[in-house]
Write an enzyme that holds these catalytic residues in place. Structure first.
Site: not given
Length: 542
Positions: A196, A314
């Protein structure tokens, strides 16, 4: 007197019977060509780094499920993984870029994660001891896990301003860790770089040009270290939320044949504290919104990195550990299975669920390790849905979601149908598009009623799904419903039988019912079904 009472009750029930809402329709499956291909191990689950004192919304749902503290000796954990025959597991998460590997010439002290007010995500750097890494790999080997491991992409960098990090990535710790893994013979399917850090990041971000140069460097390290090996792991990145400009730049800078898979994260239900989570899950319009992300990423990969493939690295539905009493209940499977179907249709090779265990969105309960409903949804998909994706169209209710794949490990086609309506039973027949030359949409699942009218007039009953012998005169159905009709139950029911561990702690059998192949399919309100057609004529499945 008794007969009179029965008559009264029957007469009283007539209005309810007559008022039952039923919708009729047709599903057309085009078995002539594949619209997409998934990986053999499309279903994936994550193990995160969050410690037991990671808390959201005044609750701490992680317990001792982190990569460092998970009880690898728990018998249910072993059996739950083994039931997949081979499950892909990704180790990664928010704290991934603060993990130090206690091996080689580590330049920093290696301490456990601890809460730190000004630390990234409120925690200090953490340590993976090689003894624990050994234990994990022995467990993964014993359970036939296919492993994806997320590497620390911030090591050596420093914070510049806001959430932007700069400076050179220090690859020494990652390189020593990979060397150690090779020396031990550990089978790593893929190394993922960073978590991220794309776009504006979550907590931290790195510019795409710098990230692309890091990938070139890491690819050289992997090639050098695995030289002479029979297998070279894939390189996966960036494991972040899709930002078209950033992802495009990453592919342009890293260049051809560096990045094997481009991974992105999805939390399209919003915050876990949202009181409207259930209504979002059951709203087809809300579920459709994320299709643009899949479509745009597929186009970006095709245009700027056709050597790569798209992964969902994810996805937990709701962020911040998931929604309590939602993410771990039956209703979440409407979102989860729809995501698997949609992602596969748009050229996604791998879909990693956050999490295998931990938080509110675990496939397994964080304290008892007992499977939550989504575990069985994942297992049925893994066992029934092959990697070849077929186009599907329907004129049925907009609350009906349908996806079709070639069946896994056998001939025929498997259809996934999801009824999001809370009032309407949907009765549908299934036709084979190869017999009526209907061009099915690959980006939107819709066919006009005019097309269907033509289809039904020109296709003889049974011609499209042959029943040439008693062996194939039936189809197999797996109907999933909530126990006692309660959507937020933690017990899923398969064909009327609650899915619960056996008395010896084993995963229960997942048996279908057999139905005459020519009869219509009936999907109850707020239910899900996998329908297996053993003799569906589909050239794309050969």
């Amino acid at each position: 007197m008794e007969f009179g009472m029965i008559l009264i009750l029957f007469v009283a029930s007539i209005p309810t019977i007559l008022a039952e809402d039923i919708s009729y329709g047709t599903i057309v499956v085009d078995g002539t060509t594949s619209i997409a291909q998934t990986d053999d191990n499309f279903v994936c689950a994550t193990i995160d780094w969050w410690p037991h004192d990671k808390c959201d919304y005044k609750q701490c749902p992680w317990h001792y499920t982190s990569t460092i503290t998970l009880d690898l000796s728990h018998p249910i954990l072993t059996k739950a993984i083994q039931a997949f025959n081979r499950l892909r597991i990704r180790i990664g998460g928010s704290l991934q870029d603060q993990v130090l590997y206690n091996v080689g010439n580590l330049k920093s002290p290696c301490h456990p994660f601890r809460k730190m007010k000004h630390g990234l995500f409120g925690f200090s750097k953490g340590c993976l001891q090689m003894k624990r890494w050994d234990e994990l790999n022995h467990f993964f080997n014993a359970t036939s896990v296919m492993l994806t491991f997320g590497l620390n992409a911030l090591y050596g960098r420093h914070k510049l301003k806001g959430s932007l990090w700069g400076g050179e990535w220090d690859s020494s710790n990652a390189e020593d860790f990979i060397k150690y893994s090779i020396s031990k013979g550990y089978q790593i399917d893929s190394w993922e770089y960073g978590n991220e850090l794309s776009g504006n990041g979550v907590g931290a971000h790195v510019h795409a040009d710098r990230y692309g140069k890091d990938l070139i460097h890491l690819k050289k390290i992997i090639k050098e270290l695995y030289k002479g090996s029979q297998f070279e792991p894939l390189l996966v990145a960036p494991g972040g939320f899709f930002n078209q400009q950033w992802f495009t730049k990453l592919l342009q800078v890293s260049g051809s044949n560096v990045l094997d898979a481009i991974s992105h994260h999805i939390y399209n239900l919003g915050a876990g504290s949202d009181p409207k989570l259930v209504s979002k899950i059951l709203d087809p319009n809300h579920l459709n919104k994320v299709a643009n992300t899949f479509i745009n990423l597929a186009r970006t990969v095709q245009t700027h990195g056709p050597w790569s493939s798209a992964w969902v690295g994810e996805s937990g539905g709701a962020y911040n550990s998931g929604g309590p009493h939602v993410s771990d209940t039956f209703v979440n499977s409407f979102w989860y299975l729809d995501q698997l179907g949609m992602a596969s249709k748009y050229h996604t090779k791998v879909y990693c669920r956050q999490t295998l265990i931990g938080g509110n969105y675990g496939l397994l309960n964080a304290t008892t390790y007992v499977p939550n409903p989504d575990y069985y949804s994942a297992l049925l998909w893994h066992r029934l849905m092959g990697k070849t994706v077929l186009a599907v169209g329907s004129d049925a209710s907009p609350f009906l979601r349908s996806y079709a794949h070639c069946s896994k490990g056998r001939i025929g086609v498997t259809l996934l149908v999801i009824n999001l309506s809370d009032q309407t039973k949907i009765i549908t027949d299934v036709q084979n598009g190869m017999n009526n030359n209907i061009k099915l949409a690959t980006e939107q699942q819709n066919i006009s009623r005019k097309s269907f009218s033509w289809c039904l007039k020109n296709t003889a009953s049974g011609a499209e799904i042959k029943a040439s012998s008693d062996k194939y005169s039936y189809r197999e159905e797996y109907h999933l419903t909530p126990k006692n009709g309660y959507l937020q139950t933690r017990t899923m029911v398969l064909n009327g039988i609650p899915l619960e561990l056996t008395s010896t702690g084993n995963i229960p059998r997942l048996d279908p019912i057999r139905v005459n192949v020519k009869s219509p399919i009936s999907i109850s309100p707020l239910s899900i079904a996998f329908i297996v057609f053993p003799n569906f004529v589909a050239p794309a499945c050969r």
